[in-house]
Scaffold this motif. Structure first.
Motif, PDB file in Angstrom:
ATOM      1  N   ALA A  93       0.818  -1.210   0.000  1.00  0.00           N
ATOM      2  CA  ALA A  93       0.000   0.000   0.000  1.00  0.00           C
ATOM      3  C   ALA A  93       0.852   1.261   0.000  1.00  0.00           C
ATOM      4  N   ALA A  94       2.079   1.175   0.571  1.00  0.00           N
ATOM      5  CA  ALA A  94       2.919   2.367   0.657  1.00  0.00           C
ATOM      6  C   ALA A  94       3.325   2.891  -0.715  1.00  0.00           C
ATOM      7  N   GLY A  95       3.369   2.026  -1.720  1.00  0.00           N
ATOM      8  CA  GLY A  95       3.782   2.460  -3.048  1.00  0.00           C
ATOM      9  C   GLY A  95       2.629   2.819  -3.973  1.00  0.00           C
ATOM     10  N   ARG A  96       1.404   2.814  -3.470  1.00  0.00           N
ATOM     11  CA  ARG A  96       0.244   3.133  -4.295  1.00  0.00           C
ATOM     12  C   ARG A  96      -0.244   4.548  -4.025  1.00  0.00           C
ATOM     13  N   PRO A  97      -0.982   5.115  -4.962  1.00  0.00           N
ATOM     14  CA  PRO A  97      -1.533   6.459  -4.724  1.00  0.00           C
ATOM     15  C   PRO A  97      -2.421   6.479  -3.489  1.00  0.00           C
ATOM     16  N   GLN A  98      -2.330   7.570  -2.738  1.00  0.00           N
ATOM     17  CA  GLN A  98      -3.102   7.729  -1.511  1.00  0.00           C
ATOM     18  C   GLN A  98      -4.116   8.862  -1.705  1.00  0.00           C
ATOM     19  N   LEU A  99      -5.292   8.707  -1.178  1.00  0.00           N
ATOM     20  CA  LEU A  99      -6.338   9.714  -1.297  1.00  0.00           C
ATOM     21  C   LEU A  99      -7.039   9.837   0.052  1.00  0.00           C
ATOM     22  N   SER A 100      -7.211  11.083   0.498  1.00  0.00           N
ATOM     23  CA  SER A 100      -7.897  11.326   1.772  1.00  0.00           C
ATOM     24  C   SER A 100      -8.816  12.529   1.618  1.00  0.00           C
ATOM     25  N   GLY A 133      -4.477  14.165  -2.377  1.00  0.00           N
ATOM     26  CA  GLY A 133      -3.884  12.983  -2.990  1.00  0.00           C
ATOM     27  C   GLY A 133      -2.378  13.074  -3.001  1.00  0.00           C
ATOM     28  N   SER A 134      -1.742  11.916  -2.908  1.00  0.00           N
ATOM     29  CA  SER A 134      -0.282  11.870  -2.992  1.00  0.00           C
ATOM     30  C   SER A 134       0.129  10.529  -3.584  1.00  0.00           C
ATOM     31  N   TRP A 135       1.288  10.542  -4.202  1.00  0.00           N
ATOM     32  CA  TRP A 135       1.837   9.326  -4.787  1.00  0.00           C
ATOM     33  C   TRP A 135       3.348   9.415  -4.713  1.00  0.00           C
ATOM     34  N   GLU A 136       3.926   8.484  -3.972  1.00  0.00           N
ATOM     35  CA  GLU A 136       5.382   8.464  -3.831  1.00  0.00           C
ATOM     36  C   GLU A 136       5.980   7.778  -5.053  1.00  0.00           C
ATOM     37  N   LEU A 137       6.833   8.489  -5.760  1.00  0.00           N
ATOM     38  CA  LEU A 137       7.497   7.950  -6.938  1.00  0.00           C
ATOM     39  C   LEU A 137       8.753   7.208  -6.492  1.00  0.00           C
ATOM     40  N   ASP A 138       8.713   5.901  -6.597  1.00  0.00           N
ATOM     41  CA  ASP A 138       9.781   5.063  -6.028  1.00  0.00           C
ATOM     42  C   ASP A 138      10.934   4.930  -7.013  1.00  0.00           C
ATOM     43  N   PHE A 139      11.602   6.063  -7.310  1.00  0.00           N
ATOM     44  CA  PHE A 139      12.690   6.047  -8.284  1.00  0.00           C
ATOM     45  C   PHE A 139      13.864   5.185  -7.823  1.00  0.00           C
ATOM     46  N   PHE A 140      14.103   5.128  -6.551  1.00  0.00           N
ATOM     47  CA  PHE A 140      15.296   4.447  -6.039  1.00  0.00           C
ATOM     48  C   PHE A 140      14.979   3.092  -5.390  1.00  0.00           C
ATOM     49  N   GLY A 141      13.731   2.610  -5.535  1.00  0.00           N
ATOM     50  CA  GLY A 141      13.388   1.252  -5.151  1.00  0.00           C
ATOM     51  C   GLY A 141      13.188   0.986  -3.678  1.00  0.00           C
ATOM     52  N   ARG A 142      12.994   2.042  -2.873  1.00  0.00           N
ATOM     53  CA  ARG A 142      12.833   1.798  -1.438  1.00  0.00           C
ATOM     54  C   ARG A 142      11.544   1.024  -1.152  1.00  0.00           C
ATOM     55  N   PHE A 316      -4.369  18.565  -4.426  1.00  0.00           N
ATOM     56  CA  PHE A 316      -5.576  18.734  -3.623  1.00  0.00           C
ATOM     57  C   PHE A 316      -6.592  19.511  -4.442  1.00  0.00           C
ATOM     58  N   VAL A 317      -7.856  19.328  -4.141  1.00  0.00           N
ATOM     59  CA  VAL A 317      -8.939  20.071  -4.755  1.00  0.00           C
ATOM     60  C   VAL A 317     -10.080  20.141  -3.755  1.00  0.00           C
ATOM     61  N   GLY A 331     -16.895  30.172  -6.686  1.00  0.00           N
ATOM     62  CA  GLY A 331     -15.780  31.044  -6.343  1.00  0.00           C
ATOM     63  C   GLY A 331     -14.953  30.535  -5.180  1.00  0.00           C
ATOM     64  N   SER A 332     -15.458  29.556  -4.446  1.00  0.00           N
ATOM     65  CA  SER A 332     -14.718  29.015  -3.300  1.00  0.00           C
ATOM     66  C   SER A 332     -13.779  27.882  -3.697  1.00  0.00           C
ATOM     67  N   LEU A 333     -13.749  27.530  -4.997  1.00  0.00           N
ATOM     68  CA  LEU A 333     -12.917  26.434  -5.464  1.00  0.00           C
ATOM     69  C   LEU A 333     -11.436  26.746  -5.272  1.00  0.00           C
ATOM     70  N   GLN A 334     -10.690  25.731  -4.816  1.00  0.00           N
ATOM     71  CA  GLN A 334      -9.235  25.840  -4.745  1.00  0.00           C
ATOM     72  C   GLN A 334      -8.633  24.487  -5.118  1.00  0.00           C
ATOM     73  N   TRP A 335      -7.438  24.522  -5.720  1.00  0.00           N
ATOM     74  CA  TRP A 335      -6.758  23.297  -6.072  1.00  0.00           C
ATOM     75  C   TRP A 335      -5.271  23.565  -6.175  1.00  0.00           C
ATOM     76  N   GLY A 336      -4.533  22.489  -6.155  1.00  0.00           N
ATOM     77  CA  GLY A 336      -3.083  22.602  -6.281  1.00  0.00           C
ATOM     78  C   GLY A 336      -2.490  21.253  -6.656  1.00  0.00           C
ATOM     79  N   VAL A 337      -1.351  21.264  -7.362  1.00  0.00           N
ATOM     80  CA  VAL A 337      -0.671  20.058  -7.757  1.00  0.00           C
ATOM     81  C   VAL A 337       0.803  20.366  -7.924  1.00  0.00           C
ATOM     82  N   GLY A 338       1.663  19.421  -7.574  1.00  0.00           N
ATOM     83  CA  GLY A 338       3.089  19.642  -7.732  1.00  0.00           C
ATOM     84  C   GLY A 338       3.911  18.565  -7.058  1.00  0.00           C
ATOM     85  N   PRO A 339       5.214  18.541  -7.354  1.00  0.00           N
ATOM     86  CA  PRO A 339       6.095  17.558  -6.731  1.00  0.00           C
ATOM     87  C   PRO A 339       6.568  18.033  -5.364  1.00  0.00           C
TER      88      PRO A 339
END
Length: 481
Positions: A93-100, A133-142, A316-317, A331-339
C-alpha cells in the motif's frame, strides 16, 4: 518537475554508503558436506504428505487428522502466516496512490494584530471541503525493496507453518509408536510373570517330592514380586504416553476410546539405497531460512535507498470560504498540484547506522541458513545411519533370541529330569527375557527412526508454499531488479 529530478539525481550521487554491506555467503551442497549425485529421487525419498499411512494403522491415521485439525500450536503458526501476509499488504500500500478527504466547519475570531486586515477583531464562520492525494514515486526502489522483504517474511512464515505441521505429525507418530512399544514390553512382562508362576508350581512339586530344597523354592518365589513391579511400572508409562497423545490431538481421553496398538502390526517402511541431495531443499525449515535471507537482503536494499531523495506527487482540490453559505459556490474552489522532495542531508549518522544494522541482519540470516543446511544434513545422515544399523542389529538379535530360547528349553528339561540345577534355569530364563525385551526395543526403534527420517526428508512438503498474489509480487520485483 525537471528541476526536481535534476536535484534528485545530483543528490543520489552524493549518498555515502561506502563500506557498509553484507559479507556472509550462503553455502552450497558441497560446502555443506552433501555429496552431489545424479541419482534420481527414489521411492522412499519421495515422502508422501501423509507418510504415516505407510505404517498401516487406521487408529494412527485418525489421530494424525485430529492433531492437524485441532492442535493449538499449529493454529498459532497459521496466525503468524496471516500476520505476515497482512504486513505484505501494508508494504504494498505504501507504493500506491493515496487519497484522503478533509472537512472542517469552524467559527473563529480573527486577531486584530495579525494579517487579517478588515477581518481582524471579527468572528466568522470558516468552512473547508477538500480531497488530498499523494503518490510516492519510487525512483530508487525503497518501497519495492520493502515489498520484497515483506513477501520474503511471509513466505518464511508459510514454510514455518509447514515445518510445525510436519513436526506435529512426527510427534504424533512417534508417541503412538512409543505407546505400542510399552504395550509390547508389558506383554513380555506378563509372559515373564506367567512363566515364573509356572516355574514356581514346578519347584513346589519338586520340594513336595523331596527333589528340591526350600532354597530353590524361595529363589522362585522372589521373582514374582519383581515381575509384578515391572508390569506396574509399564502401566504408569503407558498412561503417560496416552496422556501425551491426548495433548497432541487436543482431545482429552482421545486414546481411552482406542484399542492398544500392536507393535508387530505396524508395517516397516523399506529404506532407500540413496537419498537425493535435492530433498534438503524441500525441507520447510531450510526453505524458511532461505526466505529470511531474501527478506533480510531486501531490508538492506530498502535501508540503502533511504540515502536517496524521496519524491512525491501531491495534489488537492476542494472549496474554502468564510461563511458557510458560500462554501459550495464556484468562487470558493481551490486546487493545487506539484512535486515534493525530501532529501536527507545531515542525519547525524542515523542512516549509516540503520544500514549497518540491516547488513548485520542480512549476515545473520545467511549464517542461520547455513546452520539450517548443516543441521539438515546431519539429521538425515544420523537417521539413515541408524536405520541401516538397526536392520543389522535386528538380524543379529533374532539369531541370539533363538539360541536363548533353545537354551532355556534345554535347561528346563534337564531340571525337570533332575539333571540340572534351578540356577541353570534362572540363568537361561534371564537371557530369554533380555532378548525378548531387546527385540521389542529394536522394533520400536526401527519404526521411530522411519518416522524421524520422514521428517528429516521434508515430511512430504512440496518444496515451496503455494502460489499467491504475494508470490507474483516477489517475481515481479525480481524481474525489475
Amino acid at each position: 518537475m525537471a528541476l526536481t529530478l535534476a536535484v534528485a539525481a545530483l543528490a543520489a550521487g552524493c549518498a555515502d554508503t561506502a563500506g557498509i554491506a553484507s559479507h556472509a555467503r550462503m553455502r552450497d551442497a558441497a560446502q555443506a558436506g552433501v555429496p552431489v549425485t545424479t541419482t534420481s529421487t527414489n521411492d522412499f525419498a519421495q515422502v508422501d504428505a501423509q507418510w504415516w499411512r505407510a505404517f498401516g494403522d487406521a487408529q494412527l491415521d485418525m489421530l494424525e487428522q485430529q492433531a492437524l485439525a485441532a492442535n493449538p500450536n499449529l493454529q498459532v503458526a497459521r496466525a503468524r502466516v496471516a500476520r505476515a501476509l497482512a504486513a505484505t499488504g501494508v508494504a504494498e500500500a505504501a507504493g500506491r496512490p493515496q487519497l484522503s478527504g478533509d472537512a472542517q466547519l469552524l467559527r473563529q475570531r480573527y486577531s486584530e494584530n495579525y494579517i487579517y486586515g478588515a477581518l481582524g477583531g471579527t468572528v466568522q464562520e470558516n468552512g473547508t471541503l477538500q480531497l488530498n492525494g499523494s503518490w510516492e514515486l519510487d525512483f530508487f526502489g525503497r518501497n519495492q525493496a520493502a515489498i520484497q522483504a515483506a513477501v520474503g517474511s511471509a513466505r518464511a512464515a508459510e514454510a514455518d507453518a509447514q515445518a510445525a505441521r510436519i513436526l506435529l505429525a512426527t510427534n504424533v507418530a512417534r508417541s503412538y509408536i512409543q505407546w505400542a512399544r510399552l504395550e509390547a514390553q508389558r506383554d513380555v512382562a506378563r509372559r515373564t510373570l506367567a512363566q515364573r508362576e509356572e516355574t514356581l508350581r514346578l519347584v513346589r512339586d519338586r520340594v513336595s517330592a523331596g527333589l528340591d530344597t526350600q532354597l530353590e523354592q524361595r529363589q522362585s518365589e522372589g521373582g514374582l514380586p519383581e515381575a509384578r513391579q515391572q508390569i506396574e511400572a509399564l502401566n504408569e508409562q503407558i498412561d503417560n504416553a496416552k496422556h501425551a497423545l491426548d495433548a497432541l490431538v487436543a482431545a482429552p481421553e482421545a486414546t481411552a476410546r482406542l484399542t492398544p496398538p500392536s507393535l508387530a502390526a505396524l508395517k516397516a517402511v523399506p529404506l532407500a539405497g540413496q537419498i537425493p541431495v535435492d530433498l534438503l531443499a524441500r525441507r520447510p525449515d531450510v526453505a524458511a531460512a532461505r526466505w529470511r535471507v531474501e527478506a533480510a537482503a531486501r531490508d538492506e536494499d530498502s535501508a540503502r535507498a533511504q540515502f536517496y531523495p524521496n519524491i512525491n506527487l501531491t495534489a488537492f482540490v476542494g472549496t474554502q470560504s468564510i461563511g458557510f453559505d458560500r462554501l459550495l459556490k464556484s468562487g470558493s474552489l481551490q486546487w493545487g498540484v506539484g512535486p515534493a522532495l525530501h532529501l536527507p542531508i545531515f542525519e547525524g549518522g542515523r542512516l549509516r547506522a540503520n544500514l549497518g544494522g540491516k547488513a548485520a541482519d542480512h549476515d545473520a540470516a545467511i549464517e542461520s541458513y547455513n546452520v539450517a543446511v548443516i543441521d539438515a544434513v546431519h539429521e538425515v545422515a544420523d537417521q539413515v545411519s541408524s536405520a541401516r544399523s538397526i536392520v543389522r542389529q535386528q538380524a543379529e538379535q533374532s539369531t541370539a533370541q533363538r539360541a536363548a530360547e533353545d537354551a532355556y528349553q534345554i535347561a528346563l528339561q534337564r531340571y525337570q529330569a533332575g539333571l540340572g540345577t534351578y540356577l541353570n534355569v534362572l540363568t537361561a530364563e534371564t537371557a530369554v527375557l533380555a532378548q525378548r525385551r531387546q527385540a521389542v526395543e529394536l522394533s520400536a526403534r526401527a519404526l521411530d527412526t522411519q518416522a524421524s527420517l520422514a521428517r528429516a526428508l521434508g515430511g512430504g512438503w512440496a518444496g515451496e508454499p503455494s502460489a499467491t498474489a504475494k508470490t507474483a509480487a516477489l517475481n515481479e520485483s525480481a524481474a525489475a531488479r
